[in-house]
Design a protein around this motif. Sequence first.
Motif, PDB file in Angstrom:
ATOM      1  N   GLU A 130      15.582  75.097 -32.760  1.00 22.93           N
ATOM      2  CA  GLU A 130      15.055  76.115 -31.628  1.00 22.93           C
ATOM      3  C   GLU A 130      13.757  76.679 -31.820  1.00 22.93           C
ATOM      4  OE1 GLU A 130      18.074  77.564 -31.421  1.00 22.93           O
ATOM      5  OE2 GLU A 130      19.255  76.005 -32.784  1.00 22.93           O
ATOM      6  N   ARG A 131      12.751  75.928 -32.762  1.00 25.48           N
ATOM      7  CA  ARG A 131      11.300  75.644 -32.535  1.00 25.48           C
ATOM      8  C   ARG A 131      10.901  76.939 -33.088  1.00 25.48           C
ATOM      9  NH1 ARG A 131      11.638  71.100 -29.826  1.00 25.48           N
ATOM     10  NH2 ARG A 131       9.776  71.210 -28.566  1.00 25.48           N
ATOM     11  N   ALA A 132      12.017  77.146 -34.312  1.00 25.40           N
ATOM     12  CA  ALA A 132      12.236  78.517 -34.965  1.00 25.40           C
ATOM     13  C   ALA A 132      13.125  79.083 -36.435  1.00 25.40           C
ATOM     14  CB  ALA A 132      12.465  79.769 -34.596  1.00 25.40           C
ATOM     15  N   HIS A 139      13.862  85.791 -38.774  1.00 20.98           N
ATOM     16  CA  HIS A 139      13.588  84.593 -37.971  1.00 20.98           C
ATOM     17  C   HIS A 139      12.016  85.021 -37.942  1.00 20.98           C
ATOM     18  CE1 HIS A 139      16.325  82.084 -35.664  1.00 20.98           C
ATOM     19  NE2 HIS A 139      15.558  82.505 -34.295  1.00 20.98           N
ATOM     20  N   LYS A 141       9.519  83.203 -35.805  1.00 22.62           N
ATOM     21  CA  LYS A 141       8.811  82.031 -34.800  1.00 22.62           C
ATOM     22  C   LYS A 141       8.166  80.683 -35.225  1.00 22.62           C
ATOM     23  CE  LYS A 141      11.529  82.966 -30.112  1.00 22.62           C
ATOM     24  NZ  LYS A 141      12.295  82.054 -30.638  1.00 22.62           N
TER      25      LYS A 141
END
Length: 317
Positions: A130-132, A139, A141
């Motif tokens: 998810e690159r997160a 959440h 990033k």
Amino acid sequence: MSDVAAVEQFVKKYKTLKSEVAKVIIGQDEVVEQILISIFSGGHALLIGVPGLAKTLMVNTISKALGLEFKRIQFTPDLMPSDILGSEILDETRHFKFIKGPVFSNIILADEINRTPPKTQAALLEAMQERAVTVAGQHYKLQQPYFVLATQNPIEQEGTYPLPEAQLDRFMFAIHLDYPTFQEEVDVVKATTSDRQAEVNALFTAEEIIGFQHLIRRIPVADNVVEYAVRLVGKTRPNASEAATLVKQYIDWGAGPRASQNLILAAKTHAVLKGKFSPDMEDVQAVATGILRHRIIKNYKAEAEGISIEEIIKSLF
């Protein structure tokens, strides 16, 4: 700048990058090339090799030459997800404050990833896909470009947690490191036992790398090349009608659709690095072994007869 000019600039910078990395890393050209194809295609890579083959040094050198921030996580059996992702602490004003973990970097070296329990492996999985990351319902990033390079030692299997197939599939490449040749080892010993330290210069910025990743995505691919890649992956599935004879005999599970996507992306990067403006079937074949190697599961018969995955992949061409 037009895409044609961008490709030419990319090829020039890539050649300089290879010679910059070669200041520190002797030999291992193919390995370095596969790692760089992985980075510019926006994928992750798994390095498999015995200790002492300069895996960590290689990743560190490449991240310096790319001008990216680099963090190393040593995976151990007691490593917790919060040790990777970060955790919330109470500050002096009695408010919760999030302290970022080492996963917040451009290049992550996950050293001996199979040494840590599945819970911690899964924490890295979300970051890769998810690159997160999600911590305490929040959440976050991750900064771009983001690239995980994991290492695995193939000889010691005591006290390890083998990566599940779903997690292996998240890696674009599985790269095998071999022992250096006699001459390369002589050069390594000379270089590492003297007082001279090679300085690696940063040649790229994060924005440039993201720009080149977008450039790769814009490279056109002929329909017959896409069909060739999909057919190649289809041949690895033992129950498929087009499965190769060796596959039906020796394979339990074949590769999934992510393999086809990665084949095309890596073939585009491989073509561009060779100065071409569109990939052909040779480019697909050039990257196929690294991309299919960890997505195909051999059966007991293959193990008993000593048939290697590489032999089976080569037979598909």
